[in-house]
Design a protein around this motif. Structure first.
Motif, PDB file in Angstrom:
ATOM      1  N   MET A 145     -14.681  -0.653 -18.799  1.00  0.00           N
ATOM      2  CA  MET A 145     -15.604  -0.440 -17.677  1.00  0.00           C
ATOM      3  C   MET A 145     -16.795  -1.391 -17.747  1.00  0.00           C
ATOM      4  O   MET A 145     -17.209  -1.954 -16.721  1.00  0.00           O
ATOM      5  CB  MET A 145     -16.087   1.007 -17.663  1.00  0.00           C
ATOM      6  CG  MET A 145     -17.016   1.327 -16.499  1.00  0.00           C
ATOM      7  SD  MET A 145     -16.223   1.194 -14.873  1.00  0.00           S
ATOM      8  CE  MET A 145     -15.466   2.819 -14.751  1.00  0.00           C
ATOM      9  N   GLU A 146     -17.344  -1.601 -18.942  1.00  0.00           N
ATOM     10  CA  GLU A 146     -18.503  -2.485 -19.061  1.00  0.00           C
ATOM     11  C   GLU A 146     -18.135  -3.920 -18.715  1.00  0.00           C
ATOM     12  O   GLU A 146     -18.899  -4.622 -18.044  1.00  0.00           O
ATOM     13  CB  GLU A 146     -19.091  -2.409 -20.471  1.00  0.00           C
ATOM     14  CG  GLU A 146     -19.760  -1.081 -20.807  1.00  0.00           C
ATOM     15  CD  GLU A 146     -20.994  -0.797 -19.976  1.00  0.00           C
ATOM     16  OE1 GLU A 146     -21.536  -1.740 -19.351  1.00  0.00           O
ATOM     17  OE2 GLU A 146     -21.419   0.379 -19.928  1.00  0.00           O
ATOM     18  N   PHE A 147     -16.957  -4.366 -19.135  1.00  0.00           N
ATOM     19  CA  PHE A 147     -16.537  -5.718 -18.775  1.00  0.00           C
ATOM     20  C   PHE A 147     -16.236  -5.818 -17.279  1.00  0.00           C
ATOM     21  O   PHE A 147     -16.481  -6.854 -16.653  1.00  0.00           O
ATOM     22  CB  PHE A 147     -15.324  -6.141 -19.597  1.00  0.00           C
ATOM     23  CG  PHE A 147     -15.677  -6.705 -20.950  1.00  0.00           C
ATOM     24  CD1 PHE A 147     -16.177  -7.992 -21.062  1.00  0.00           C
ATOM     25  CD2 PHE A 147     -15.538  -5.945 -22.094  1.00  0.00           C
ATOM     26  CE1 PHE A 147     -16.525  -8.522 -22.303  1.00  0.00           C
ATOM     27  CE2 PHE A 147     -15.878  -6.461 -23.336  1.00  0.00           C
ATOM     28  CZ  PHE A 147     -16.373  -7.749 -23.439  1.00  0.00           C
ATOM     29  N   THR A 148     -15.710  -4.746 -16.691  1.00  0.00           N
ATOM     30  CA  THR A 148     -15.458  -4.740 -15.250  1.00  0.00           C
ATOM     31  C   THR A 148     -16.771  -4.804 -14.482  1.00  0.00           C
ATOM     32  O   THR A 148     -16.902  -5.553 -13.498  1.00  0.00           O
ATOM     33  CB  THR A 148     -14.687  -3.463 -14.853  1.00  0.00           C
ATOM     34  OG1 THR A 148     -13.457  -3.404 -15.569  1.00  0.00           O
ATOM     35  CG2 THR A 148     -14.395  -3.447 -13.358  1.00  0.00           C
ATOM     36  N   ARG A 149     -17.764  -4.039 -14.923  1.00  0.00           N
ATOM     37  CA  ARG A 149     -19.071  -4.058 -14.269  1.00  0.00           C
ATOM     38  C   ARG A 149     -19.793  -5.378 -14.463  1.00  0.00           C
ATOM     39  O   ARG A 149     -20.582  -5.808 -13.610  1.00  0.00           O
ATOM     40  CB  ARG A 149     -19.958  -2.931 -14.818  1.00  0.00           C
ATOM     41  CG  ARG A 149     -19.442  -1.536 -14.502  1.00  0.00           C
ATOM     42  CD  ARG A 149     -20.305  -0.493 -15.202  1.00  0.00           C
ATOM     43  NE  ARG A 149     -21.617  -0.404 -14.610  1.00  0.00           N
ATOM     44  CZ  ARG A 149     -22.687   0.115 -15.213  1.00  0.00           C
ATOM     45  NH1 ARG A 149     -22.592   0.546 -16.443  1.00  0.00           N
ATOM     46  NH2 ARG A 149     -23.840   0.177 -14.595  1.00  0.00           N
ATOM     47  N   ALA A 150     -19.574  -6.027 -15.619  1.00  0.00           N
ATOM     48  CA  ALA A 150     -20.290  -7.261 -15.938  1.00  0.00           C
ATOM     49  C   ALA A 150     -19.720  -8.473 -15.227  1.00  0.00           C
ATOM     50  O   ALA A 150     -20.288  -9.563 -15.312  1.00  0.00           O
ATOM     51  CB  ALA A 150     -20.256  -7.498 -17.448  1.00  0.00           C
ATOM     52  N   ARG A 151     -18.597  -8.281 -14.537  1.00  0.00           N
ATOM     53  CA  ARG A 151     -17.987  -9.400 -13.836  1.00  0.00           C
ATOM     54  C   ARG A 151     -18.976  -9.955 -12.816  1.00  0.00           C
ATOM     55  O   ARG A 151     -19.472  -9.230 -11.957  1.00  0.00           O
ATOM     56  CB  ARG A 151     -16.735  -8.919 -13.109  1.00  0.00           C
ATOM     57  CG  ARG A 151     -15.563  -9.871 -13.211  1.00  0.00           C
ATOM     58  CD  ARG A 151     -14.326  -9.273 -12.590  1.00  0.00           C
ATOM     59  NE  ARG A 151     -13.403  -8.798 -13.597  1.00  0.00           N
ATOM     60  CZ  ARG A 151     -12.309  -8.121 -13.326  1.00  0.00           C
ATOM     61  NH1 ARG A 151     -12.022  -7.808 -12.085  1.00  0.00           N
ATOM     62  NH2 ARG A 151     -11.502  -7.759 -14.298  1.00  0.00           N
ATOM     63  N   GLY A 152     -19.287 -11.222 -12.925  1.00  0.00           N
ATOM     64  CA  GLY A 152     -20.247 -11.826 -12.012  1.00  0.00           C
ATOM     65  C   GLY A 152     -21.668 -11.783 -12.533  1.00  0.00           C
ATOM     66  O   GLY A 152     -22.554 -12.423 -11.965  1.00  0.00           O
ATOM     67  N   GLU A 153     -21.920 -11.021 -13.604  1.00  0.00           N
ATOM     68  CA  GLU A 153     -23.257 -10.982 -14.197  1.00  0.00           C
ATOM     69  C   GLU A 153     -23.318 -11.960 -15.365  1.00  0.00           C
ATOM     70  O   GLU A 153     -22.313 -12.296 -15.981  1.00  0.00           O
ATOM     71  CB  GLU A 153     -23.588  -9.569 -14.703  1.00  0.00           C
ATOM     72  CG  GLU A 153     -23.621  -8.510 -13.622  1.00  0.00           C
ATOM     73  CD  GLU A 153     -23.978  -7.147 -14.191  1.00  0.00           C
ATOM     74  OE1 GLU A 153     -24.601  -7.101 -15.269  1.00  0.00           O
ATOM     75  OE2 GLU A 153     -23.629  -6.140 -13.562  1.00  0.00           O
ATOM     76  N   ASP A 154     -24.515 -12.406 -15.670  1.00  0.00           N
ATOM     77  CA  ASP A 154     -24.713 -13.355 -16.768  1.00  0.00           C
ATOM     78  C   ASP A 154     -24.958 -12.588 -18.066  1.00  0.00           C
ATOM     79  O   ASP A 154     -26.073 -12.513 -18.584  1.00  0.00           O
ATOM     80  CB  ASP A 154     -25.891 -14.273 -16.447  1.00  0.00           C
ATOM     81  CG  ASP A 154     -26.033 -15.390 -17.477  1.00  0.00           C
ATOM     82  OD1 ASP A 154     -25.048 -15.655 -18.177  1.00  0.00           O
ATOM     83  OD2 ASP A 154     -27.137 -15.978 -17.569  1.00  0.00           O
ATOM     84  N   LEU A 155     -23.888 -11.953 -18.578  1.00  0.00           N
ATOM     85  CA  LEU A 155     -23.982 -11.167 -19.804  1.00  0.00           C
ATOM     86  C   LEU A 155     -22.999 -11.720 -20.835  1.00  0.00           C
ATOM     87  O   LEU A 155     -21.864 -12.044 -20.505  1.00  0.00           O
ATOM     88  CB  LEU A 155     -23.658  -9.697 -19.533  1.00  0.00           C
ATOM     89  CG  LEU A 155     -24.681  -8.898 -18.730  1.00  0.00           C
ATOM     90  CD1 LEU A 155     -24.143  -7.502 -18.451  1.00  0.00           C
ATOM     91  CD2 LEU A 155     -26.009  -8.792 -19.464  1.00  0.00           C
ATOM     92  N   SER A 156     -23.475 -11.815 -22.076  1.00  0.00           N
ATOM     93  CA  SER A 156     -22.598 -12.295 -23.147  1.00  0.00           C
ATOM     94  C   SER A 156     -21.626 -11.201 -23.556  1.00  0.00           C
ATOM     95  O   SER A 156     -21.856 -10.010 -23.321  1.00  0.00           O
ATOM     96  CB  SER A 156     -23.433 -12.717 -24.357  1.00  0.00           C
ATOM     97  OG  SER A 156     -24.061 -11.576 -24.940  1.00  0.00           O
ATOM     98  N   VAL A 157     -20.532 -11.627 -24.190  1.00  0.00           N
ATOM     99  CA  VAL A 157     -19.549 -10.666 -24.689  1.00  0.00           C
ATOM    100  C   VAL A 157     -20.211  -9.727 -25.695  1.00  0.00           C
ATOM    101  O   VAL A 157     -19.943  -8.520 -25.716  1.00  0.00           O
ATOM    102  CB  VAL A 157     -18.358 -11.413 -25.337  1.00  0.00           C
ATOM    103  CG1 VAL A 157     -17.430 -10.431 -26.038  1.00  0.00           C
ATOM    104  CG2 VAL A 157     -17.603 -12.207 -24.291  1.00  0.00           C
ATOM    105  N   GLY A 158     -21.096 -10.260 -26.527  1.00  0.00           N
ATOM    106  CA  GLY A 158     -21.768  -9.437 -27.531  1.00  0.00           C
ATOM    107  C   GLY A 158     -22.607  -8.342 -26.913  1.00  0.00           C
ATOM    108  O   GLY A 158     -22.608  -7.200 -27.393  1.00  0.00           O
TER     109      GLY A 158
END
Length: 313
Positions: A145-158
């Protein structure tokens, strides 16, 4: 028919009692929420702590059994998530619907039904599954869910992974499991605790399942099915048919001992748990689908569990 009345019916009578008093207005929504908070945040974690602290980790962690169960669980997630996308649900909804297919009610339904069917000594496999269940599945669900939400955001994998790990470690069920494993290690190292400590733990543990089942009934009344029939049907097929069928097939392929096969298949055959709704609530997506799937699948599981009890010797 005897198994239906002797094994399945008593458990669902407690759930039905909670449903009935909520329906009649004899128990308010806030009271139901209070009982469920007590059960999920305190009594059930204590039950998990006690059960895992006294589990023989080397003997009861049957890796082929765990593989059979969790391959079935992840297959159910894939069916739920991809099925939800096929019927037009947005990506975050699809993850929540997949989680509902993934997270079977291993504790509140799986433990009492297995115990009533085969006795308390048959629960070792159940506790081994449950020890992995919440940590593994919450970690998986929150991470996806967090990776799905982060799609398009400038967030690192960490950063995304840290958010997922923080969410998992705040879960009371996971805290109870981790503390139980720590206590198990200390007991194996020779730690001795007074009998009064374990007596208090036992008293708290005995309150866990009845209170949680009763509150589950009250919560199911609140979230009656409203639309979303295709998504609900996907959840029911994945959790009640696909998951136990895959687990049974792999269990036979791995030549599991009968006790392990029973624990794995019956646990896999349970309807989605309330945690499926709680997960959807955390992210504010597909809440109605998750709640309705829990209600409909719980009702249908009376029949599906009876079928599996006939199939399993």
């Amino acid at each position: 028919m005897t198994q239906l009345f002797d094994v399945v019916l008593p458990v669902f009578l407690v759930v039905g009692f909670g449903y009935a008093v909520a329906w009649r207005g004899w128990f308010s929504e806030s009271a139901v929420d209070g009982v469920m908070r007590f059960a999920q945040n305190f009594a059930v974690p204590v039950l998990l702590f006690r059960s895992i602290a006294t589990l023989d980790l080397s003997a009861d962690f049957d890796l082929p059994m765990l593989a059979a169960f969790y391959v079935g669980a992840f297959a159910s997630f894939m069916l739920g998530a991809f099925g939800a996308r096929r019927i037009g649900r947005p990506p975050q909804d699809a993850v929540a619907i997949g989680f509902a297919c993934l997270f079977s009610n291993s504790l509140l339904l799986g433990v009492p039904i297995t115990e009533r069917a085969y006795g308390a000594e048959a629960l070792a496999g159940n506790w081994a599954i449950i020890a992995v269940h919440s940590p593994l599945l919450y970690t998986f669900g929150i991470t996806v869910m967090e990776f799905t939400r982060a799609r398009g955001e400038d967030l690192s994998v960490g950063r995304v992974a840290l958010r997922a790990l923080t969410g998992v470690l705040r879960t009371p069920l996971v805290i109870g499991i981790v503390c139980g494993i720590a206590m198990n290690v200390m007991l194996q190292a020779g730690l001795v605790l007074p009998g009064g400590f374990w007596a208090g733990i036992e008293m708290m543990s005995r309150a866990a399942l009845p209170s949680a089942l009763f509150a589950l009934g009250g919560i199911l009344y609140r979230y009656r099915p409203e639309g979303d029939s295709r998504a609900i049907a996907i959840c029911c097929v994945a959790s009640l048919i696909l998951h136990p069928s895959v687990t049974f097939g792999l269990g036979r392929l791995f030549d599991l001992e009968l006790s392990s096969l029973r624990s794995a298949v019956l646990t896999a055959a349970m309807a989605p748990g309330v945690n499926a709704y709680l997960f959807a609530s955390i992210y504010g997506v597909a809440k109605r689908v998750a709640a309705s799937a829990v209600l409909v699948a719980t009702a249908l599981s009376i029949l599906s569990i009876s079928v599996w009890l006939q199939i399993l010797p």
